[in-house]
Structure formats: structure tokens, C-alpha cells
Design a protein around this motif. Structure first.
Motif, PDB file in Angstrom:
ATOM      1  N   LEU A 133       2.821  -0.129  -7.585  1.00  0.00           N
ATOM      2  CA  LEU A 133       2.965  -1.526  -8.011  1.00  0.00           C
ATOM      3  C   LEU A 133       2.863  -2.461  -6.808  1.00  0.00           C
ATOM      4  CD1 LEU A 133       5.998  -1.097 -10.422  1.00  0.00           C
ATOM      5  CD2 LEU A 133       3.612  -1.414 -11.059  1.00  0.00           C
ATOM      6  N   PRO A 134       2.382  -3.678  -7.011  1.00  0.00           N
ATOM      7  CA  PRO A 134       2.296  -4.632  -5.887  1.00  0.00           C
ATOM      8  C   PRO A 134       3.658  -4.892  -5.233  1.00  0.00           C
ATOM      9  CG  PRO A 134       1.102  -5.480  -7.786  1.00  0.00           C
ATOM     10  CD  PRO A 134       1.808  -4.228  -8.236  1.00  0.00           C
ATOM     11  N   GLN A 135       4.729  -4.859  -6.028  1.00  0.00           N
ATOM     12  CA  GLN A 135       6.069  -5.075  -5.475  1.00  0.00           C
ATOM     13  C   GLN A 135       6.771  -3.746  -5.176  1.00  0.00           C
ATOM     14  OE1 GLN A 135       4.904  -5.613  -8.506  1.00  0.00           O
ATOM     15  NE2 GLN A 135       6.467  -6.085  -9.987  1.00  0.00           N
ATOM     16  N   GLY A 136       6.007  -2.688  -4.980  1.00  0.00           N
ATOM     17  CA  GLY A 136       6.562  -1.362  -4.762  1.00  0.00           C
ATOM     18  C   GLY A 136       6.897  -1.047  -3.319  1.00  0.00           C
ATOM     19  N   PHE A 137       7.370  -2.038  -2.586  1.00  0.00           N
ATOM     20  CA  PHE A 137       7.747  -1.840  -1.190  1.00  0.00           C
ATOM     21  C   PHE A 137       9.254  -1.969  -1.029  1.00  0.00           C
ATOM     22  CE2 PHE A 137       3.347  -3.225  -0.812  1.00  0.00           C
ATOM     23  CZ  PHE A 137       2.857  -2.367   0.160  1.00  0.00           C
ATOM     24  N   VAL A 138       9.784  -1.247  -0.046  1.00  0.00           N
ATOM     25  CA  VAL A 138      11.191  -1.385   0.328  1.00  0.00           C
ATOM     26  C   VAL A 138      11.261  -1.579   1.841  1.00  0.00           C
ATOM     27  CG1 VAL A 138      12.188  -0.103  -1.604  1.00  0.00           C
ATOM     28  CG2 VAL A 138      11.471   1.134   0.440  1.00  0.00           C
ATOM     29  N   TRP A 139      12.352  -2.177   2.271  1.00  0.00           N
ATOM     30  CA  TRP A 139      12.574  -2.465   3.685  1.00  0.00           C
ATOM     31  C   TRP A 139      13.759  -1.666   4.203  1.00  0.00           C
ATOM     32  CZ3 TRP A 139       9.057  -5.568   5.961  1.00  0.00           C
ATOM     33  CH2 TRP A 139       8.298  -6.394   5.138  1.00  0.00           C
TER      34      TRP A 139
END
Length: 166
Positions: A133-139
Motif C-alpha cells: 500500500l502507498p501508506q505501507g511504511f513505518v518509521w
């Protein structure tokens, strides 16, 4: 009335019953609060316009409210000690900014943390893609990875979630 309509009505009734249970729980919780505390009931909205009620009070911890947004985001990451996505960080910031909604905070988090990552303002800050997903990032931090570059178990995202809006 057809079978499909009846099924839709049953689903809608179940959905509304769950909402009523939540409201009843909030009413019970709100009526047991010490009147000396400054608690308020806020309705927060997500990007789809769905509202969720959340009870927030005077949050007393070491949150750096008078510091920069970057310091506040680092505080959230450091306090929760695991990889977090923008939405989750925004939800965790909500008790400190009850006048803002999750979407507004999410946009702020996204801009600030992306700038910090791009310009290497925080030592060891990394961004990992965990879904397509486009928002499938974590920091999180590089120190939270093992020698193979995988997230160590205790720092994995979406575990032990303590979100004020869920």
C-alpha cells in the motif's frame, strides 16, 4: 423485502448496537471521573469522515509540548519503542493536541518525519516498507533491526498498540 435487504438490515443493526455499547461505556466512564480533573470528550474524525469518541484528560508525562514537532515525534517513537506508521503516531499525539483531528496531525507527522529522514536530522532514523500500500511504511531506528536487517521482535509494528482513538 428480499433476503439481501434483510441481511443488510441485520448487519446495520449489529453495527449500530456495537456503537451504542461504546457510547454506553463512555457514558459510564465519563460519569466516574473526578470533577477536579480537566477531562473532555472529543469526537475525532478519520479521513473517511467516520467519527470516534475519545476521552482525553490532562496528560501528565514528559511529552515535550514546548519543543519542535520533530522532538515530539522522536518522543513518541522512543516512548513506544517500536516501529510506527504516520497514522499511529498521529493518534498517539492526539491527547496532546485535542483541538486537532487525526488527519491534520498525520499530515504534520508525515511532513516533519520525511524531512528529518531525507536531511538526516535524526541519527539512525529509518523508513521501512511493510506492505504494498502507498501508506505501507513505518518509521523507527536502525538499532531496532537485527544483523540481517529484519525488525527485532520487540520493535515490530502494530504490537501492544495503545492508541487513544481505538
Amino acid at each position: 423485502m428480499s433476503l439481501i435487504d434483510l441481511e443488510s438490515l441485520k448487519k446495520e443493526r449489529n453495527r449500530l448496537m456495537k456503537k451504542l455499547e461504546l457510547v454506553d461505556g463512555l457514558i459510564d466512564e465519563y460519569s466516574n471521573i473526578d470533577p477536579e480533573l480537566d477531562f473532555k470528550l472529543y469526537k475525532t474524525f478519520d479521513s473517511k469522515g467516520f467519527g470516534q469518541f475519545a476521552l482525553f484528560g490532562n496528560v501528565k508525562d514528559a511529552f515535550p509540548k514546548d519543543k519542535t514537532w520533530l522532538k515530539q515525534i522522536q518522543y513518541i517513537l522512543d516512548t513506544h519503542e517500536r516501529f510506527l506508521g504516520n497514522t499511529e503516531m498521529a493518534e498517539l499525539l492526539l491527547p496532546y493536541y485535542p483541538d486537532k483531528n487525526v488527519d491534520r496531525l498525520k499530515r504534520k507527522v508525515s511532513v516533519v518525519i520525511s524531512d528529518a529522514f531525507k536531511n538526516k536530522k535524526v541519527r539512525g532514523l529509518i523508513k521501512l516498507k511493510i506492505s504494498s500500500l502507498p501508506q505501507g511504511f513505518v518509521w523507527g531506528y536502525k538499532k531496532w533491526l537485527d544483523s540481517k536487517g529484519d525488525i527485532r521482535e520487540k520493535f515490530k509494528p502494530f504490537i501492544n498498540i495503545k492508541s487513544p482513538t481505538r
